[in-house]
Design an enzyme around this catalytic site. Sequence first.
Site, PDB file in Angstrom:
ATOM      1  N   ASP A 286     -25.241   8.188  60.918  1.00 41.84           N
ATOM      2  CA  ASP A 286     -26.111   7.771  62.013  1.00 41.84           C
ATOM      3  C   ASP A 286     -26.082   8.749  63.186  1.00 41.84           C
ATOM      4  O   ASP A 286     -25.229   9.645  63.257  1.00 41.84           O
ATOM      5  CB  ASP A 286     -25.737   6.355  62.487  1.00 41.84           C
ATOM      6  CG  ASP A 286     -24.219   6.108  62.534  1.00 41.84           C
ATOM      7  OD1 ASP A 286     -23.457   7.095  62.575  1.00 41.84           O
ATOM      8  OD2 ASP A 286     -23.809   4.941  62.530  1.00 41.84           O
TER       9      ASP A 286
ATOM     10  N   ASN B 138     -18.390  -6.334  65.446  1.00 41.22           N
ATOM     11  CA  ASN B 138     -19.319  -7.375  64.985  1.00 41.22           C
ATOM     12  C   ASN B 138     -19.613  -7.230  63.487  1.00 41.22           C
ATOM     13  O   ASN B 138     -20.528  -7.854  62.972  1.00 41.22           O
ATOM     14  CB  ASN B 138     -20.623  -7.324  65.800  1.00 41.22           C
ATOM     15  CG  ASN B 138     -21.376  -6.004  65.614  1.00 41.22           C
ATOM     16  OD1 ASN B 138     -20.950  -5.145  64.845  1.00 41.22           O
ATOM     17  ND2 ASN B 138     -22.486  -5.853  66.314  1.00 41.22           N
TER      18      ASN B 138
ATOM     19  N   HIS C 216     -20.590  -4.451  61.922  1.00 39.37           N
ATOM     20  CA  HIS C 216     -21.606  -3.475  61.512  1.00 39.37           C
ATOM     21  C   HIS C 216     -20.995  -2.342  60.683  1.00 39.37           C
ATOM     22  O   HIS C 216     -19.822  -2.006  60.834  1.00 39.37           O
ATOM     23  CB  HIS C 216     -22.401  -2.931  62.714  1.00 39.37           C
ATOM     24  CG  HIS C 216     -21.673  -2.016  63.639  1.00 39.37           C
ATOM     25  ND1 HIS C 216     -21.765  -2.098  65.005  1.00 39.37           N
ATOM     26  CD2 HIS C 216     -20.844  -0.962  63.414  1.00 39.37           C
ATOM     27  CE1 HIS C 216     -21.044  -1.145  65.553  1.00 39.37           C
ATOM     28  NE2 HIS C 216     -20.468  -0.443  64.616  1.00 39.37           N
TER      29      HIS C 216
ATOM     30  N   GLU D 177     -26.582  -3.568  62.259  1.00 37.73           N
ATOM     31  CA  GLU D 177     -26.039  -4.690  63.020  1.00 37.73           C
ATOM     32  C   GLU D 177     -26.196  -5.989  62.230  1.00 37.73           C
ATOM     33  O   GLU D 177     -26.960  -6.038  61.253  1.00 37.73           O
ATOM     34  CB  GLU D 177     -26.791  -4.796  64.358  1.00 37.73           C
ATOM     35  CG  GLU D 177     -26.715  -3.538  65.218  1.00 37.73           C
ATOM     36  CD  GLU D 177     -25.382  -3.396  65.965  1.00 37.73           C
ATOM     37  OE1 GLU D 177     -24.351  -3.915  65.498  1.00 37.73           O
ATOM     38  OE2 GLU D 177     -25.373  -2.746  67.025  1.00 37.73           O
TER      39      GLU D 177
END
Length: 256
Positions: A71, A140, A142, A147
Amino acid sequence: MSQGVALIVLGTAAAAAAHVAQRIADAVSRDPATVLGLATGGTMLPVYALLAAARQRGDLSFSAATSFNLDEYVGLGLGHAASFAAFMAGALFGPVDFDPGRTHLPNGLAPDLMAEAARYEAAILAAGPIGLQLLGIGRNGHIGFNEPGTAFDSVTRVVRLSFSTRAANRPFFPVGEAVPEQALTMGIGTILRAREIVLLATGAAKAVAVAQAIAGPAGPHSPASALRHHGAATFVCDRAAASRLDPRLWQRSVHA
Ligand code: F6R
């Protein structure tokens, strides 16, 4: 534990990083022209430091390998210190001997981001399957910048970052400068095409995400739970990151 997920718990973050670095070194030694999927983030720094040290000793060469990073922030490129391009240049590509023409990141400065996402996905497909994909995990859950809520068959695309992800990355940005709201990321479907996946999680802040991914209900609320569908995915954790898992799942896998 769910089918297809291996779990290795090591006593310390350093031992977990060393295990992952060794797996990468083994993959490159076995097949010097291997295609690696690489991650950024603080968790990866000790892994890349060990690979850089192995290169310096002359034990390892990346000269024939290809890499694709997961990313990049939209709007940032190599010239920005918080870009993932700059992170990789400093942590790994500078210290080791990759051919710069064979290291790839999505271009966060591309004028047409959707075209850039499609180009990147096509480049990964053209290079052949990624042999070993390295992943971290967000608090979280990811993976990459996928996400919670991301479809498991998603491909490379532009995404909006969650508040928690932007907050976790704020320390990497100069005071007063906003963390970008968008990023380009490989999709979960892109990641799942890799032959082998190794997710490294260290520290207590990752414990809930790791427990949900391995032992909670699998589904898009926990992006890392997608690895349970893969068949050759390994979670490598230190004790702190594994602390919310039932110890019966990991007790026997603790080394040193
Ligand atoms: C980085 C990436 C992210 C990180 C994750 C953990 O390329 O894709 O999923 O792996 O946010 O980051 P750290 O290691 O900084 O906690």
